[in-house]
Design an enzyme around this catalytic site. Structure first.
Site, mmCIF file in Angstrom:
data_model
loop_
_atom_site.group_PDB
_atom_site.id
_atom_site.type_symbol
_atom_site.label_atom_id
_atom_site.label_comp_id
_atom_site.label_asym_id
_atom_site.label_seq_id
_atom_site.Cartn_x
_atom_site.Cartn_y
_atom_site.Cartn_z
ATOM 1 N N GLN A 116 0.818 -1.202 0.000
ATOM 2 C CA GLN A 116 0.000 0.000 0.000
ATOM 3 C C GLN A 116 0.860 1.265 0.000
ATOM 4 O O GLN A 116 2.027 1.243 0.414
ATOM 5 C CB GLN A 116 -0.931 0.010 1.219
ATOM 6 N N GLU A 201 -8.119 5.816 6.221
ATOM 7 C CA GLU A 201 -7.942 4.972 7.402
ATOM 8 C C GLU A 201 -7.699 5.797 8.659
ATOM 9 O O GLU A 201 -7.009 6.816 8.632
ATOM 10 C CB GLU A 201 -6.737 4.033 7.197
#
Ligand SMILES: *[C@@H]1O[C@H](CO)[C@@H](O)[C@H](O)[C@H]1NC(C)=O
Ligand SMILES: *[C@@H]1O[C@H](CO)[C@@H](O)[C@H](O)[C@H]1NC(C)=O
Length: 266
Positions: A116, A201
């Site tokens: 990521q 997030e």
């Protein structure tokens, strides 16, 4: 159980930087204070309010956005998107608050690895704002990119590309001025290529979720994933995820068609 072990391993690694097995180059780079983790789903019995949320919407304590949980063909080998750097605002409480926008492969039904890359937003109690960009191959830490910086309103392109199940490249570009950073990463934790995601997030620091900021809205466009058979898939076919903490819904994610995913703080 596998997921629990992963989390325990991750916190052990975080507590023992001396046994970090990264390459010399990566070790020289600053370790990001926080770390991104697999999705922590909220069991349906604990979702508030009880009942039927929007069709195909799911809840977690840390991820909001869209996940394609199964590639329609092949395995996922690349995920990308562009977004505009938002201006986060404090919700009060006196400490620095954060959120992170990123794209990645795996971390949902495949919880053993995530490739990521993304940008963190920080805002202090005086509404001073700063940004950091990073790459991570979970369960290893995230590492900060150097040589690129951002300000509110910049257009940023994010991409991860796996070259095998244990190697890949993370790239971030400031499309407004052409600055680009890229990092080749290897890991002993193999990707499954089963999940592609576009996420805002509430990441972790010192074993807990960081205080979540009001990030306004993050709109991913050109949110696409490639599969090993050469096909390309828009985030439109994925499932919506939103963040609930302490029974409160903190985000509203939507798919706007044409590879656009919007995550709004509510
Ligand atoms: C915010 O920035 C101002 C100006 O640089 C500074 O004086 C202030 O201390 C900062 N606030 C915090 C909480 O660091
Ligand atoms: C990104 O590009 C824009 C446009 O050139 C520029 O104004 C901005 O400062 C860049 N970001 C940074 C911090 O270099």
């Amino acid at each position: 159980m596998k997921f629990l072990i992963t989390l325990i391993l991750a916190s052990c690694v975080a507590a023992a930087p001396a046994i970090n097995a990264r390459s010399r180059l990566e070790r020289r780079l600053a370790r990001r204070a926080g770390s991104s983790h697999p999705i922590q789903r909220i069991p349906s019995s604990e979702i508030h309010p009880q009942g039927t949320p929007t069709k195909n919407e799911q809840y977690s304590s840390n991820w909001a956005g869209v996940v394609i949980a199964n590639p329609p063909s092949g395995t996922f080998t690349a995920v990308s998107a562009t977004f505009t750097v938002p201006q986060p605002q404090t919700t009060g409480g006196g400490s620095t608050q954060s959120a992170s926008a990123w794209v990645g492969i795996d971390g949902d039904t495949c919880g053993s690895a995530i490739l990521q890359t993304g940008v963190d937003f920080f805002v202090d109690e005086d509404n001073n704002v700063s940004y950091d960009s990073w790459y991570e191959w979970f369960p290893d830490y995230a590492y900060d990119f150097s040589g690129i910086s951002f300000k509110t309103g910049d257009t940023v392109a994010l991409s991860v590309v796996s070259s095998s199940s244990t190697s890949g490249t993370a790239t971030i570009q400031n499309l407004s001025n052409g600055q680009q950073v890229s990092q080749y990463i290897t890991s002993s934790s193999a990707l499954c290529g089963q999940n592609a995601e576009w996420i805002v997030e509430d990441f972790e620091e010192n074993g807990g979720l960081v205080p979540f900021c009001n990030f306004g809205s993050v709109s991913f466009s050109n949110a696409n994933a490639q599969t090993s058979d050469g096909n390309s898939w828009a985030a439109d076919i994925g499932d919506l995820i939103d963040i609930q903490q302490n029974g409160q819904t903190l985000t509203q994610s939507s798919q706007n068609g044409g590879g656009v995913v919007t995550v709004q703080y509510v």
